[in-house]
Design a protein around this motif. Sequence first.
Motif, PDB file in Angstrom:
ATOM      1  N   LEU A 147      20.382  17.530  -8.065  1.00 38.71           N
ATOM      2  CA  LEU A 147      21.822  16.941  -8.261  1.00 38.71           C
ATOM      3  C   LEU A 147      22.561  17.024  -7.402  1.00 38.71           C
ATOM      4  CD1 LEU A 147      23.271  16.794 -11.043  1.00 38.71           C
ATOM      5  CD2 LEU A 147      25.036  19.169 -11.102  1.00 38.71           C
ATOM      6  N   VAL A 148      22.458  17.886  -7.211  1.00 35.82           N
ATOM      7  CA  VAL A 148      23.746  17.430  -5.019  1.00 35.82           C
ATOM      8  C   VAL A 148      22.491  16.570  -4.292  1.00 35.82           C
ATOM      9  CG1 VAL A 148      23.492  18.590  -3.284  1.00 35.82           C
ATOM     10  CG2 VAL A 148      23.786  19.982  -4.641  1.00 35.82           C
ATOM     11  N   ASN A 149      21.658  16.261  -4.510  1.00 42.96           N
ATOM     12  CA  ASN A 149      21.044  14.807  -3.789  1.00 42.96           C
ATOM     13  C   ASN A 149      21.940  13.967  -4.832  1.00 42.96           C
ATOM     14  OD1 ASN A 149      19.211  13.340  -2.628  1.00 42.96           O
ATOM     15  ND2 ASN A 149      18.586  13.097  -4.827  1.00 42.96           N
ATOM     16  N   GLY A 150      22.074  13.432  -6.259  1.00 46.00           N
ATOM     17  CA  GLY A 150      21.801  12.245  -6.767  1.00 46.00           C
ATOM     18  C   GLY A 150      23.925  12.421  -6.760  1.00 46.00           C
ATOM     19  N   PHE A 151      24.790  13.593  -6.388  1.00 48.69           N
ATOM     20  CA  PHE A 151      26.261  13.409  -5.956  1.00 48.69           C
ATOM     21  C   PHE A 151      26.205  12.954  -4.913  1.00 48.69           C
ATOM     22  CE2 PHE A 151      29.305  15.264  -3.953  1.00 48.69           C
ATOM     23  CZ  PHE A 151      30.980  15.022  -4.922  1.00 48.69           C
ATOM     24  N   PHE A 276      18.996  10.133 -12.048  1.00 44.63           N
ATOM     25  CA  PHE A 276      18.130  10.908 -11.568  1.00 44.63           C
ATOM     26  C   PHE A 276      18.069  12.164 -10.822  1.00 44.63           C
ATOM     27  CE2 PHE A 276      17.541   6.042 -13.540  1.00 44.63           C
ATOM     28  CZ  PHE A 276      16.527   6.413 -14.321  1.00 44.63           C
ATOM     29  N   GLY A 277      19.461  12.318 -10.600  1.00 41.88           N
ATOM     30  CA  GLY A 277      19.033  13.680  -9.224  1.00 41.88           C
ATOM     31  C   GLY A 277      18.822  14.291 -10.370  1.00 41.88           C
ATOM     32  N   ARG A 284       9.404  18.809 -15.773  1.00 37.48           N
ATOM     33  CA  ARG A 284       8.439  17.797 -17.144  1.00 37.48           C
ATOM     34  C   ARG A 284       8.441  16.281 -17.133  1.00 37.48           C
ATOM     35  NH1 ARG A 284      11.787  19.029 -22.411  1.00 37.48           N
ATOM     36  NH2 ARG A 284      13.171  19.029 -20.967  1.00 37.48           N
ATOM     37  N   PHE A 285       9.446  15.599 -15.902  1.00 37.75           N
ATOM     38  CA  PHE A 285       9.580  14.451 -15.249  1.00 37.75           C
ATOM     39  C   PHE A 285       9.033  14.038 -13.848  1.00 37.75           C
ATOM     40  CE2 PHE A 285      13.449  14.350 -18.362  1.00 37.75           C
ATOM     41  CZ  PHE A 285      12.899  13.608 -18.607  1.00 37.75           C
ATOM     42  N   ASN A 286       8.338  12.857 -14.521  1.00 40.78           N
ATOM     43  CA  ASN A 286       6.798  12.340 -13.014  1.00 40.78           C
ATOM     44  C   ASN A 286       7.874  12.143 -11.990  1.00 40.78           C
ATOM     45  OD1 ASN A 286       5.385  11.134 -11.333  1.00 40.78           O
ATOM     46  ND2 ASN A 286       3.216  12.063 -12.446  1.00 40.78           N
ATOM     47  N   ARG A 287       7.985  12.545 -10.605  1.00 43.76           N
ATOM     48  CA  ARG A 287       9.134  11.288 -10.337  1.00 43.76           C
ATOM     49  C   ARG A 287       8.130  10.637  -9.780  1.00 43.76           C
ATOM     50  NH1 ARG A 287      11.007  17.515  -6.863  1.00 43.76           N
ATOM     51  NH2 ARG A 287      12.617  17.888  -8.402  1.00 43.76           N
ATOM     52  N   ILE A 288       7.351   9.833  -9.160  1.00 35.05           N
ATOM     53  CA  ILE A 288       6.860   9.144  -8.361  1.00 35.05           C
ATOM     54  C   ILE A 288       7.199   8.607  -9.609  1.00 35.05           C
ATOM     55  CG2 ILE A 288       4.682   8.298  -7.585  1.00 35.05           C
ATOM     56  CD1 ILE A 288       3.841  10.780  -6.546  1.00 35.05           C
ATOM     57  N   CYS A 327      17.970   5.646  -8.817  1.00 34.56           N
ATOM     58  CA  CYS A 327      16.823   6.022  -9.378  1.00 34.56           C
ATOM     59  C   CYS A 327      15.631   5.607  -8.454  1.00 34.56           C
ATOM     60  CB  CYS A 327      16.029   5.321 -10.898  1.00 34.56           C
ATOM     61  SG  CYS A 327      13.863   6.149 -11.041  1.00 34.56           S
ATOM     62  N   PHE A 328      15.599   4.925  -7.884  1.00 33.30           N
ATOM     63  CA  PHE A 328      14.515   4.939  -6.797  1.00 33.30           C
ATOM     64  C   PHE A 328      15.139   5.897  -5.224  1.00 33.30           C
ATOM     65  CE2 PHE A 328      13.887   2.601  -2.465  1.00 33.30           C
ATOM     66  CZ  PHE A 328      13.427   3.140  -1.823  1.00 33.30           C
ATOM     67  N   ILE A 329      16.586   5.158  -5.475  1.00 34.10           N
ATOM     68  CA  ILE A 329      17.084   5.905  -3.977  1.00 34.10           C
ATOM     69  C   ILE A 329      16.702   7.628  -3.791  1.00 34.10           C
ATOM     70  CG2 ILE A 329      18.985   6.301  -2.255  1.00 34.10           C
ATOM     71  CD1 ILE A 329      19.415   3.105  -2.656  1.00 34.10           C
ATOM     72  N   SER A 330      17.195   8.185  -5.677  1.00 34.40           N
ATOM     73  CA  SER A 330      17.714   9.415  -5.491  1.00 34.40           C
ATOM     74  C   SER A 330      16.298  10.122  -5.001  1.00 34.40           C
ATOM     75  CB  SER A 330      18.289   9.750  -6.701  1.00 34.40           C
ATOM     76  OG  SER A 330      17.612   9.317  -7.949  1.00 34.40           O
ATOM     77  N   LEU A 331      15.386   9.888  -5.092  1.00 33.78           N
ATOM     78  CA  LEU A 331      13.606  10.139  -5.363  1.00 33.78           C
ATOM     79  C   LEU A 331      13.605  10.128  -4.097  1.00 33.78           C
ATOM     80  CD1 LEU A 331      12.894   8.966  -9.537  1.00 33.78           C
ATOM     81  CD2 LEU A 331      13.305  11.442  -8.563  1.00 33.78           C
ATOM     82  N   LEU A 332      13.780   9.500  -4.072  1.00 40.30           N
ATOM     83  CA  LEU A 332      13.017   9.733  -1.939  1.00 40.30           C
ATOM     84  C   LEU A 332      12.763  10.910  -1.464  1.00 40.30           C
ATOM     85  CD1 LEU A 332      14.059   6.452  -0.324  1.00 40.30           C
ATOM     86  CD2 LEU A 332      12.139   6.881  -1.110  1.00 40.30           C
TER      87      LEU A 332
END
Length: 425
Positions: A147-151, A276-277, A284-288, A327-332
């Motif tokens: 969540l912090v990463n998303g922010f 997405f962060g 339960r969510f597959n990040r890749i 989505c792409f950036i927050s999951l890197l």
Amino acid sequence: MVDLEYPPPDGGSRAWFVMLGSFFVNGLIFGLMNCYSVIYERLQEELMIDNVPGASSKAALVGSLSIGTTFFLSPIAGILTDRIGVRLTTFIGGLFGASGLFLSSFVVHKVEGLYLTYGILFGIGASLAYTPSLVILGHYFERYLGLVNGFVTAGSSVFTMIMPFFIYYLLTTFGLSNTLRCLSALLVCLIGIALLFKPTNQASVQKKQMKSLLNADIWKNKRYVVWATVIPLALFGYFVPYVHMVKFVSIKFPKHDGKILVLCLGVTSGFGRLMFGRLADNPRFNRILLQQVAFIIIGSFTMLIVITPTFFLLEGIALLMGIFDGCFISLLGPIAFDLTGQSGAGQAIGFLLGFCSIPLTVGPPIAGWLYDEYGSYDLPFLLAGVPPIVGGLALSLIRCFPADEEKKNPEKEREVVTLTVDGDA
């Protein structure tokens, strides 16, 4: 994978200030880069007035060099972060970035000079400030790091919404040279933010235990190698819309303001990063898989831009592209942390961004060259959509290599999945 002798505090005044500092670093750097299309249009016009051949591709190269340099030097920024510390690396980055833009204001009619000042010097500063802002969060947050990463990564989205209009106001009021001086003054803020980035005890322990300059373990990780190879291949057309969108609208929809599309991308990208962060914290969510879907959708919508009959539908495409950009950036960062652990995340992120420098640098100038050759953006945007689609499909290769940690101890699967670190573009 993680030394938990000194666990992240997951809160406290310094942790929240670090989060806000990283938010502003992401916002200032990528808000400016994402809005280069506004500067590009003015620079292209001035180069054409000066009868500079290939004005479109040369003006595009100035902006793409800056983002290319930012990513190309990320491995060095990661190593410097380990060796001289997060705070000093960020301080030097702010100094280089502000100096690069200030010097650019004196060479606006010398595009070769802009390659050095705006493209290289500003890019060096952005890289040295950006990479530490990603690494530092992993030392202050664990449980809520997704969540912090998303922010934090939403910082670039917030600034992307504001900067097009701010830069346009500066350009129309003060001209290109003074605009660059004003933007230089903004980047001085990075020097002050650097003072917030004090590493935790855990970071200090890991630094003392480091025995070599490079972390060789990440290159023994086949899953990371596949991921770090495919992502750059998928990014050859990624930055093309950010550079050429405003110009494209001025040609196809001359009665409309192309900066609105940059605003649309910024608004929904911020929403996507937060959403997405938050999902990244849920095992339960597959990040890749989420990243694969994001790539395929971004590539498809990039291609749809050229056949969109109305500006209204183009706004809708920009809004949806923004969500999956987020989505792409927050999951890197979270994916890098999953694959390599905290001890390897800094260099894992740095080298990934370094590999991304080439496609992000060459994509926009090639699009500009194709426009100069054919007088249309149809082919550039159609070709720009292909790499993300192919890359999204190719990420499936990661599943051919099971995680080493999971093979050794399946009980640690949830621990490995829930630990994250942030990342942006």
